[in-house]
Design a protein around this motif. Structure first.
Motif, PDB file in Angstrom:
ATOM      1  N   UNK A 139       0.683  -1.289   0.074  1.00  0.00           N
ATOM      2  CA  UNK A 139      -0.053   0.145  -0.042  1.00  0.00           C
ATOM      3  C   UNK A 139       0.815   1.264  -0.104  1.00  0.00           C
ATOM      4  N   UNK A 140       2.188   1.228   0.738  1.00  0.00           N
ATOM      5  CA  UNK A 140       2.742   2.310   0.408  1.00  0.00           C
ATOM      6  C   UNK A 140       3.267   2.841  -1.012  1.00  0.00           C
ATOM      7  N   UNK A 141       3.361   1.888  -1.819  1.00  0.00           N
ATOM      8  CA  UNK A 141       3.553   2.068  -3.101  1.00  0.00           C
ATOM      9  C   UNK A 141       2.308   2.146  -4.102  1.00  0.00           C
ATOM     10  N   UNK A 142       1.100   1.917  -3.378  1.00  0.00           N
ATOM     11  CA  UNK A 142      -0.020   1.989  -4.258  1.00  0.00           C
ATOM     12  C   UNK A 142      -0.291   2.865  -5.117  1.00  0.00           C
ATOM     13  N   UNK A 143       0.178   4.346  -4.741  1.00  0.00           N
ATOM     14  CA  UNK A 143       0.001   5.447  -5.589  1.00  0.00           C
ATOM     15  C   UNK A 143       0.591   5.225  -6.878  1.00  0.00           C
ATOM     16  N   UNK A 144       1.813   4.818  -6.843  1.00  0.00           N
ATOM     17  CA  UNK A 144       2.505   4.618  -8.025  1.00  0.00           C
ATOM     18  C   UNK A 144       1.839   3.386  -8.849  1.00  0.00           C
ATOM     19  N   UNK A 145       1.360   2.404  -8.415  1.00  0.00           N
ATOM     20  CA  UNK A 145       0.583   1.170  -9.104  1.00  0.00           C
ATOM     21  C   UNK A 145      -0.560   1.670  -9.709  1.00  0.00           C
ATOM     22  N   UNK A 146      -1.346   2.762  -9.001  1.00  0.00           N
ATOM     23  CA  UNK A 146      -2.450   2.996  -9.477  1.00  0.00           C
ATOM     24  C   UNK A 146      -2.552   3.881 -10.697  1.00  0.00           C
ATOM     25  N   UNK A 147      -1.234   4.561 -10.701  1.00  0.00           N
ATOM     26  CA  UNK A 147      -1.239   5.137 -12.068  1.00  0.00           C
ATOM     27  C   UNK A 147      -1.038   4.692 -13.089  1.00  0.00           C
ATOM     28  N   UNK A 150      -5.000   2.651 -14.752  1.00  0.00           N
ATOM     29  CA  UNK A 150      -5.788   3.090 -15.597  1.00  0.00           C
ATOM     30  C   UNK A 150      -5.156   3.266 -17.134  1.00  0.00           C
ATOM     31  N   UNK A 151      -6.382   3.137 -17.905  1.00  0.00           N
ATOM     32  CA  UNK A 151      -5.454   3.300 -19.370  1.00  0.00           C
ATOM     33  C   UNK A 151      -6.239   4.256 -20.056  1.00  0.00           C
ATOM     34  N   UNK A 354      -1.636  -2.853 -18.200  1.00  0.00           N
ATOM     35  CA  UNK A 354      -0.739  -2.828 -17.398  1.00  0.00           C
ATOM     36  C   UNK A 354       0.435  -3.782 -17.911  1.00  0.00           C
ATOM     37  N   UNK A 355       0.127  -5.028 -18.463  1.00  0.00           N
ATOM     38  CA  UNK A 355       1.104  -5.967 -19.008  1.00  0.00           C
ATOM     39  C   UNK A 355       1.871  -5.564 -20.013  1.00  0.00           C
ATOM     40  N   UNK A 356       0.868  -4.631 -20.973  1.00  0.00           N
ATOM     41  CA  UNK A 356       1.460  -3.979 -21.891  1.00  0.00           C
ATOM     42  C   UNK A 356       2.903  -3.061 -21.529  1.00  0.00           C
ATOM     43  N   UNK A 386       7.436   0.200  -9.171  1.00  0.00           N
ATOM     44  CA  UNK A 386       6.406   1.210 -10.031  1.00  0.00           C
ATOM     45  C   UNK A 386       4.932   0.376 -10.003  1.00  0.00           C
ATOM     46  N   UNK A 387       5.078  -0.998 -10.052  1.00  0.00           N
ATOM     47  CA  UNK A 387       3.574  -1.664  -9.849  1.00  0.00           C
ATOM     48  C   UNK A 387       3.156  -2.101  -8.292  1.00  0.00           C
TER      49      UNK A 387
END
Ligand code: ASP
Length: 439
Positions: A139-147, A150-151, A354-356, A386-387
């Motif tokens: 969760x500490x890195x969730x912000x980065x993952x969240x960006x 969304x595509x 995200x896989x792309x 990043x993820x």
């Protein structure tokens, strides 16, 4: 980047120490799990005050240099391209080959990992537990993952940072890569007297970062032992079966890339029998396998190109040095598979877009990685961050990285050598008939 990441002085080789660290941590962890169980107060104490902190310090040493490393290596890579552009057509062909084969490799890696699903070797209960256990971390890195989740138009807009320092502080890899690309591109457009101090500075920064990674790698045997202990004391043998499946998946994808993609290029595109090719370049392949370094294999690669394949020196001498740092098909396969595997293991379910992005990042970071043992590991750490994949994952990979590094480097060098043949043939400077007959 001339020095091997984590090279050590005399004495036992670093990778042997890491392997021992892995074995010790794993044996202790699995034994603990099977005997006293993880809820035992002593085990809890060890995890909280010894294994946990040592593991975290090791991980943070790596994390701390990811952003400067990404920035410096991408900016320098692009700044270096300036020279290649001047060389023109030949450079264009070489880079076209590097880019296309690396994209094919990364795509293949993603297909193979999604077919073989090595994470399924972990029982559903363990996965749920892993997710719970590392939820805080993630969760500490969730912000980065969240960006990246969304595509839409924002996906592209967000690549351009408002503020590069802020992007680096948030470990926003794509934004930092974009800034690095712009920085490098700007350098190529400046007069050499003006750009030189900056490229020198970037090169120095790169070296500094590599040295710091070297410090971190000195800690690696202990860090890996501690991290593996924390994970295996909690999850037992289950996770280790998944790691074996992961290693097999990477090796299978590497073999497929060579056996299908590169063999097809050689046979159909260049009119050269893949078996003759392998036979002629085997000295370089063996060197790559035993050194785990594309850069260290360069002299052997040049020699076999010239004497065994009949490639003109000026073509091989141009293509191979760039290829040894830019063309890393095996590394791209390894990175893509590792990110997806660890993401799944730690409960970060990646969507198709995200896989792309994983694929694109694998290609870019494979181009940016240094041709030295473990050269791609710090960049891989960056993609994981990043993820939102917990850092513990890298310990799992580091423990088995030696064999993967040897294998992926061999594929990297295989593709570099194929690139030399490709460019020589396309420049009208070589045909299969030029392969010297050996007595
Ligand atoms: N060891 C690799 C090479 O030299 C780089 C890496 O993937 O770590 O090609």
């Amino acid at each position: 980047m001339s020095e091997s990441i984590g090279s050590t002085g005399p004495g036992m080789k670093l990778h042997t120490k890491i392997l021992i660290g892995l074995a010790v941590g794993l044996t202790a962890g699995v034994t603990t799990n099977l005997t006293v169980g993880v809820d035992n107060p002593t085990v809890e104490w060890v995890n909280r005050y010894i294994a946990g902190p040592v593991g975290q310090i090791f991980l943070r040493m790596l994390f701390m240099v990811v952003m400067p490393l990404v920035f410096a290596s991408i900016a320098l890579g692009v700044a270096g391209l300036g020279d290649i552009r001047k060389v023109g057509r030949v450079g264009g062909k070489a880079i076209g080959y590097f880019f296309v084969t690396t994209c094919l490799a990364a795509t293949l890696g993603l297909i193979v990992v999604n077919m073989m699903k090595p994470w399924e070797r972990v029982s559903p209960e363990t996965r749920v537990e892993l997710m719970d256990r590392f939820a805080g971390d993630a969760s500490t890195r969730v912000e980065a993952a969240a960006t990246t989740a969304k595509f839409g138009p924002e996906t592209f807009i967000n690549i351009v940072p408002r503020n590069p320092i802020d992007a680096a502080a948030k470990t926003d890899m794509l934004a930092v890569i974009f800034f690095g690309l712009m920085f490098g591109a700007a350098l190529t457009l400046m007069a050499v007297e003006k750009s030189k101090p900056m490229t020198d500075w970037l090169e120095a920064l790169n070296e500094v970062v590599i040295k710091i990674i070297g410090f971190a790698m000195k800690l690696a045997p202990y860090g890996v032992a501690c991290l593996i202990f924390t994970v295996s004391s909690r999850f037992g043998f289950d996770l280790m079966v998944a790691v074996a499946a992961f290693v097999i998946t990477v090796l299978f994808a590497l073999a497929l890339h060579v056996g299908v993609t590169l063999f097809a290029i050689l046979k159909l595109g260049l009119g050269l029998s893949p078996l003759v090719f392998v036979n002629r370049v085997k000295a370089a392949l063996i060197t790559a396998f035993s050194t785990s370094s594309s850069s260290a294999t360069l002299p052997t690669g040049l020699a076999v190109c010239e004497t065994q394949l009949g490639i003109p020196r000026k073509v091989a001498g141009f293509v191979l040095p760039i290829g040894s740092t830019m063309c890393m098909n095996g590394t791209a396969i390894f990175e893509g598979i590792t990110v997806i595997f660890l993401a799944e293991i730690f409960g970060v379910d990646l969507t198709i877009p995200q896989m792309a992005i994983v694929m694109i990042m694998s290609v870019i970071t494979a181009i940016g990685a240094a041709g030295v043992p473990g050269g791609s590991i710090p960049l891989l750490v960056g993609i994981l961050t990043m993820f939102g994949v917990p850092g513990e994952g890298i310990a799992i990979v580091l423990g088995v990285d030696r064999i993967l590094d040897m294998s992926r480097t061999t594929v990297n060098v295989f593709s570099d050598l194929t690139a030399a043949v490709f460019v020589a043939k396309n420049e009208g400077q070589w045909t299969a008939a030029d392969v010297p007959t050996l007595k």
